[in-house]
Enzyme design. Structure first.
Site, PDB file in Angstrom:
ATOM      1  N   LYS A  58       0.808  -1.219   0.000  1.00 10.51           N
ATOM      2  CA  LYS A  58       0.000   0.000   0.000  1.00 10.51           C
ATOM      3  C   LYS A  58       0.843   1.273   0.000  1.00 10.51           C
ATOM      4  CE  LYS A  58      -3.985  -2.208   2.170  1.00 10.51           C
ATOM      5  NZ  LYS A  58      -4.946  -2.185   3.293  1.00 10.51           N
ATOM      6  N   ARG A 140       2.730  -2.728  21.119  1.00  9.88           N
ATOM      7  CA  ARG A 140       3.797  -3.347  21.906  1.00  9.88           C
ATOM      8  C   ARG A 140       5.040  -2.474  21.917  1.00  9.88           C
ATOM      9  NH1 ARG A 140       4.245  -8.260  23.923  1.00  9.88           N
ATOM     10  NH2 ARG A 140       2.410  -8.950  22.755  1.00  9.88           N
TER      11      ARG A 140
END
Length: 241
Positions: A58, A140
């Protein structure tokens, strides 16, 4: 006119089924699976009038097009490209897909936690902002979450300590197989999950669960008229998956 999805891997994609439903099978729609973006892009330029673009291409497609929609500019990614008069126009209908899926759900969302820091998270942030929501980002990697939040002018939520975060919307963009963050409060939230092949959240108690198939379906609905100039058969499309 011919259309396709490019990416790697694309086996098992629902896009051909959706496109066939939208136009009663009148236009060809192929899967172009290439490991290298340039190889897939060459196939597009040679053979197709428009393409959908999926991971991991993308951002590569964003760099290639001549014109970009507002959503594409804001996310820095393109998931749909159309040839028009020797120019390439890039769009990001992932944003529209989230907005429309949440509106279809019918429940108000004002405070959204975006879980994840990848490409889908960027679309989720822009969509939440278009819905007028307060937006927080968690991941994270606190460094990645902070960079994403700074780019989009929103806040972060600590990965360790999500018990204190009680949003009424969770846009969950972690890939299939990734562990669900401990302490994440789903019970009072409308939960939208990006992953549809190996989702992690079905069955968890929440206010409402929007599966990845609805996101996929609504981003398709937002984009298909850009391909053909014709309105898709929405009844067929909405019942395709």
């Amino acid at each position: 006119m011919k259309f396709a999805l490019i990416g790697h891997p694309v086996a098992g994609s629902l896009s051909p089924r959706l496109f066939a439903a939208a136009y009663d099978g009148r236009y060809p729609y192929d899967l172009v699976d290439r490991e290298q973006f340039e190889d897939a892009w060459k196939v597009f330029l040679a053979d197709y009038d428009g393409i959908n673009v999926t991971a991991p291409f993308k951002q590569d497609a964003f760099a290639k097009v001549d014109e970009r929609s507002e959503e594409a500019r804001r996310t820095g990614a393109v998931n749909l490209v159309v040839k028009k008069a020797d120019r390439l126009f890039g769009y990001n209908t992932d944003v529209d897909g989230i907005v429309l899926a949440v509106k279809e759900c019918g429940l108000p969302v004002t405070d959204v936690l975006v879980v994840g820091t990848g490409g889908a998270a960027r679309a989720a942030i822009v969509a939440a902002q278009k819905l007028g929501c307060r937006v927080r980002v968690t991941g994270r990697s606190e460094e990645k979450a902070a960079a994403l939040a700074a780019h989009f002018g929103c806040q972060t939520a600590p990965w360790e300590g999500l018990e204190a975060c009680r949003p009424d919307g969770i846009f969950y963009t972690l890939p299939g197989g990734a562990p669900v963050p401990p302490g994440l409060n789903f019970a009072a939230a409308v939960v939208l999950e990006a992953e549809y092949k190996k989702p992690a959240l079905p069955g968890l108690p929440c206010k409402a669960y929007i599966p990845g198939q609805r996101w996929l379906l609504w981003q398709a609905a937002a984009g298909y008229e850009l391909f053909t100039g014709e309105k898709p058969n929405m009844e067929n499309l909405l019942n395709a998956i």
